[in-house]
Design an enzyme around this catalytic site. Structure first.
Site, mmCIF file in Angstrom:
data_model
loop_
_atom_site.group_PDB
_atom_site.id
_atom_site.type_symbol
_atom_site.label_atom_id
_atom_site.label_comp_id
_atom_site.label_asym_id
_atom_site.label_seq_id
_atom_site.Cartn_x
_atom_site.Cartn_y
_atom_site.Cartn_z
ATOM 1 N N SER A 138 0.860 -1.191 0.000
ATOM 2 C CA SER A 138 0.000 0.000 0.000
ATOM 3 C C SER A 138 0.889 1.231 0.000
ATOM 4 C CB SER A 138 -0.861 0.006 1.265
ATOM 5 O OG SER A 138 -1.486 1.261 1.421
ATOM 6 N N TYR A 157 -1.067 -1.645 10.574
ATOM 7 C CA TYR A 157 -1.198 -1.850 9.124
ATOM 8 C C TYR A 157 0.033 -1.295 8.407
ATOM 9 C CZ TYR A 157 -3.167 -1.538 4.383
ATOM 10 O OH TYR A 157 -3.382 -1.657 3.027
HETATM 11 N N1 LIG Z 1 -8.635 -0.841 -1.254
HETATM 12 C C1 LIG Z 1 -7.639 -0.020 -0.975
HETATM 13 O O1 LIG Z 1 -7.841 1.213 -0.812
HETATM 14 C C2 LIG Z 1 -6.227 -0.530 -0.893
HETATM 15 C C3 LIG Z 1 -5.188 0.408 -0.990
HETATM 16 C C4 LIG Z 1 -3.868 -0.032 -0.908
HETATM 17 C C5 LIG Z 1 -3.596 -1.373 -0.734
HETATM 18 N N2 LIG Z 1 -4.636 -2.270 -0.640
HETATM 19 C C6 LIG Z 1 -4.270 -3.678 -0.436
HETATM 20 O O2 LIG Z 1 -4.853 -4.454 -1.466
HETATM 21 C C7 LIG Z 1 -5.103 -5.773 -0.986
HETATM 22 C C8 LIG Z 1 -6.502 -6.181 -1.414
HETATM 23 O O3 LIG Z 1 -7.419 -5.272 -0.850
HETATM 24 P P1 LIG Z 1 -8.840 -4.957 -1.526
HETATM 25 O O4 LIG Z 1 -8.951 -3.497 -1.625
HETATM 26 O O5 LIG Z 1 -9.061 -5.791 -2.701
HETATM 27 O O6 LIG Z 1 -9.770 -5.401 -0.296
HETATM 28 P P2 LIG Z 1 -11.023 -6.361 -0.224
HETATM 29 O O7 LIG Z 1 -11.970 -6.069 -1.329
HETATM 30 O O8 LIG Z 1 -11.490 -6.252 1.191
HETATM 31 O O9 LIG Z 1 -10.395 -7.813 -0.472
HETATM 32 C C9 LIG Z 1 -9.562 -8.421 0.476
HETATM 33 C C10 LIG Z 1 -9.304 -9.837 0.014
HETATM 34 O O10 LIG Z 1 -8.486 -10.474 1.004
HETATM 35 C C11 LIG Z 1 -9.126 -11.665 1.438
HETATM 36 N N3 LIG Z 1 -8.848 -11.903 2.845
HETATM 37 C C12 LIG Z 1 -9.091 -11.059 3.888
HETATM 38 N N4 LIG Z 1 -8.754 -11.660 5.037
HETATM 39 C C13 LIG Z 1 -8.281 -12.894 4.711
HETATM 40 C C14 LIG Z 1 -7.785 -13.973 5.461
HETATM 41 N N5 LIG Z 1 -7.732 -13.916 6.804
HETATM 42 N N6 LIG Z 1 -7.364 -15.080 4.819
HETATM 43 C C15 LIG Z 1 -7.440 -15.164 3.468
HETATM 44 N N7 LIG Z 1 -7.908 -14.164 2.694
HETATM 45 C C16 LIG Z 1 -8.330 -13.056 3.316
HETATM 46 C C17 LIG Z 1 -10.615 -11.420 1.200
HETATM 47 O O11 LIG Z 1 -11.305 -12.643 1.005
HETATM 48 P P3 LIG Z 1 -12.203 -13.395 2.082
HETATM 49 O O12 LIG Z 1 -12.924 -12.361 2.880
HETATM 50 O O13 LIG Z 1 -13.105 -14.240 1.225
HETATM 51 O O14 LIG Z 1 -11.232 -14.203 2.877
HETATM 52 C C18 LIG Z 1 -10.580 -10.650 -0.113
HETATM 53 O O15 LIG Z 1 -10.485 -11.535 -1.195
HETATM 54 C C19 LIG Z 1 -4.865 -5.743 0.528
HETATM 55 O O16 LIG Z 1 -3.638 -6.361 0.837
HETATM 56 C C20 LIG Z 1 -4.784 -4.262 0.862
HETATM 57 O O17 LIG Z 1 -3.890 -4.008 1.917
HETATM 58 C C21 LIG Z 1 -5.938 -1.879 -0.724
#
Ligand SMILES: NC(=O)c1ccc[n+]([C@@H]2O[C@H](COP(=O)([O-])OP(=O)(O)OC[C@H]3O[C@@H](n4cnc5c(N)ncnc54)[C@H](OP(=O)(O)O)[C@@H]3O)[C@@H](O)[C@H]2O)c1
Length: 263
Positions: A138, A157
């Site tokens: 991130s 985080y």
């Molecule tokens: N959205 C943002 O603004 C943003 C910005 C910068 C970086 N990121 C990074 O991008 C990545 C993906 O985020 P996203 O925005 O796509 O969020 P999201 O829509 O909430 O997706 C998170 C994913 O991680 C999985 N997950 C969560 N907890 C888990 C666990 N304990 N074991 C296995 N899988 C798990 C969830 O699946 P299940 O719930 O089905 O397990 C889901 O597929 C993250 O690492 C986040 O730090 C996001």
């Protein structure tokens, strides 16, 4: 016929992970999709069918020792060409409000899992002399010194994501000449279900599809650090210059003058 390369994508049941699954299926990969929600994994798997990808789903909770161990075993099976550690959770809160159990689970998911999975997949990639290890970190990884009301309470985080950035950047240098590469992707705000879907109404949030495209381009180019919203490399170059200066200037045998006087 050349066999299709295979990618393990964690957190593939939604958001950036689902977009990554589609992006790499389109680029000819077979997939192993991992998350906790099997119904959502099956939906994503069905969406990749038009690209002819063969897809395996793996239900695992990476915040638990058992779930991570099972995922590591799959990563180590020897048939992977690409690992994308994307699963993550925000857990935004002041550290004093986070329970010890939550610290353990969040740290395992956001920080230990990418390292453990990379360590598991690496021997087979090195043996093949090719492949990539990608982690979705991130832009907040670079926010530790920043005080801004708009930023969430994020100590744990940010620590986990900075560790991931440092891990991948250092690994990328360690892997030079092996044919294997490491890439860390640092998106800003992305419109997903992240943090209760808070970014979905933000005009400055990027789409998950754009993050996936940037990731695919960065992997193809062998970039160690990918910031999907950053136009030029200057800011990253300056960061590296500042790190080099700190290393050289701070590594001295004598005590710096400003610390020499006792209080
Ligand atoms: N959205 C943002 O603004 C943003 C910005 C910068 C970086 N990121 C990074 O991008 C990545 C993906 O985020 P996203 O925005 O796509 O969020 P999201 O829509 O909430 O997706 C998170 C994913 O991680 C999985 N997950 C969560 N907890 C888990 C666990 N304990 N074991 C296995 N899988 C798990 C969830 O699946 P299940 O719930 O089905 O397990 C889901 O597929 C993250 O690492 C986040 O730090 C996001």
């Amino acid at each position: 016929m050349t066999p299709r390369p295979k990618a393990l994508v964690t957190g593939a049941s939604g958001g950036i992970g689902a977009a990554l699954a589609l992006a790499f299926a389109e680029r000819g990969y077979d997939l192993v999709l991992l998350a906790r929600r099997s119904d959502r994994l099956e939906e994503v798997a069905a969406g990749t069918a038009r690209f002819g990808a063969s897809v395996e789903t793996l239900v695992a909770d990476l915040s638990t020792p058992g779930g991570l161990a099972g995922a590591a075993e799959r990563a180590a099976a020897g048939d992977m060409d690409l690992l994308i550690s994307n699963a993550g959770a925000a857990g935004y809160a002041p550290l004093r409000d986070v329970s010890a159990a939550e610290v353990d689970a969040l740290w395992r998911l956001n920080s230990t899992a990418p390292v453990t999975l990379a360590h598991a997949v690496l021997p087979s990639l090195l043996a093949k002399g090719g492949g990539s290890i990608v982690t979705i970190a991130s832009l907040l990884a670079f926010s530790s010194g920043v005080t801004a009301a708009a930023l969430p309470a994020r100590t744990l985080y940010v620590a986990a994501k900075s560790a991931t950035v440092a891990f991948t950047r250092t690994l990328a240098t360690e892997l030079v000449g092996t044919g294997v590469q490491a890439t860390v992707v640092c998106p800003g705000q992305v419109a997903t279900e992240w943090s209760g879907g808070a970014n979905r109404n933000r005009p400055d949030a990027m789409s998950a599809e754009d993050v996936a495209t940037a990731t695919a381009v960065a992997v193809a180019r062998g970039e160690a650090v990918c910031v999907p919203g950053l136009s030029g490399p200057e800011a990253l170059d300056r960061l590296q210059q500042a790190e080099r200066a700190l290393l050289t200037q701070g590594s001295q045998s004598s005590l710096a003058h400003r610390y020499a006087k006792s209080l």
